[in-house]
Design a protein around this motif. Structure first.
Motif, short mmCIF file in Angstrom:
data_model
loop_
_atom_site.label_atom_id
_atom_site.label_comp_id
_atom_site.label_asym_id
_atom_site.label_seq_id
_atom_site.Cartn_x
_atom_site.Cartn_y
_atom_site.Cartn_z
N LYS A 195 0.93 -1.26 0.21
CA LYS A 195 0.16 -0.10 -0.05
C LYS A 195 0.92 1.15 0.05
O LYS A 195 2.24 1.20 0.51
N THR A 196 0.27 2.38 -0.36
CA THR A 196 0.82 3.74 -0.22
C THR A 196 0.43 4.26 0.87
O THR A 196 -0.30 4.50 1.38
N GLN A 219 -1.49 7.69 -5.05
CA GLN A 219 -1.40 6.29 -5.00
C GLN A 219 -0.23 5.77 -5.79
O GLN A 219 -0.40 6.15 -6.93
N GLY A 229 4.30 -1.33 3.91
CA GLY A 229 4.05 -0.78 2.51
C GLY A 229 5.05 -0.11 2.05
O GLY A 229 6.15 -0.14 2.18
#
Length: 277
Positions: free
Chosen positions: A78-79, A94, A123
């Motif tokens: 994930k960002t 993102q 992430g």
């Protein structure tokens, strides 16, 4: 040999004789560099075009501090928007680069000085994506992060990083992302827009760091607290400095050393960055 199987499996299509990838230490500065088109981000984009396209990118970011060492091992990291007080445009970004569980496992096997945890929760934090999204805007290259065990001293990080050298010959671009001079408490906010503004001590330490790096004076840079009062101002906490030690440890004797984005910001920050190889 069996314990290294993931490494050989991941690199089976690569030639051992391929040219080594360079190593970068990047001063990432403000998260706003992630969305701004400025001299720093333009240089990052330029490197993305000039460096041979890597099979993966491994980043040691100043913003993932842990107890123990961990590596992101999820297929789709994930960002992470690990900051506050910035425009919504920055929070909307993102960066959907894939991860690589195989490379994560292989890298964990290369590090024998400590157990490396395979992480599925972290992430890509802003020390990573604000830089890499300019280098590889298509987000089509796997990106992993290796954490910094904040309970350990500088020498520990330097020695751990040496164990990653084989990745340079296997198509992996390794980036240390931090800042050599990083004192947020002393920032001159009214000078943020003044080009290359630095306090005297910050300018002096920037020169000292560059001299030591250029001379491969590893001992002096590991024992940075002995570099005088200026070093204590430049590095009030070592979180943004440790990524430099990781990058520096991967140097080979034949590597050329060059500097880029060699500028001061707000008096007490520098963006000075280094390329080895």
């Amino acid at each position: 040999m069996a314990s290294l199987h993931p490494f050989y499996n991941w690199t089976k299509s690569l030639n051992e004789e391929d040219e080594k990838h360079p190593v970068l230490f990047i001063g990432h500065g403000s998260p706003m560099n992630g969305i701004e088109d400025n001299e720093f981000s333009q240089t990052w984009a330029k490197f993305g075009k000039e460096i041979p396209k890597p099979k993966a990118v491994l980043v040691i970011s100043a913003h993932w501090l842990t107890r123990g060492t961990h590596i992101t091992a999820m297929p789709n990291p994930k960002t992470i928007h690990d900051f506050g007080g910035f425009p919504q445009q920055l929070f909307d970004v993102q960066y959907p680069a894939p991860g690589s569980p195989d490379l994560a496992e292989a890298t964990s096997k290369l590090i024998t000085s400590t157990d490396v945890g395979l992480d599925h929760d972290w992430g890509l934090d802003h020390g990573t994506w604000t830089v890499v999204r300019h280098m590889y805007p298509n987000a089509d290259i796997p990106v992993l992060q290796l954490s910094i065990d904040y309970s350990k001293p500088p020498q520990y990080h330097f020695e751990l990083a040496k164990q990653l050298k084989d990745l340079r010959k296997k198509g992996v671009l390794i980036i240390g992302s931090g800042n050599m001079v990083h004192n947020l408490r002393m920032i001159a906010w009214d000078k943020m827009q003044e080009a290359n503004y630095g306090f005297d001590w910050a300018i002096e330490m920037n020169s000292i760091f560059k001299e030591k790096i250029g001379n491969s004076d590893f001992k002096a840079l590991i024992d940075y607290e002995k570099l005088g009062a200026g070093a204590k101002l430049a590095i009030p906490t070592p979180d943004h400095y440790y990524p430099l030690l990781y990058a520096m440890a991967l140097q080979d004797s034949e590597d050329d050393i060059s500097f880029f984005n060699d500028k001061m910001v707000g008096g007490s920050l520098n963006m000075t960055s280094v390329k080895w190889g």
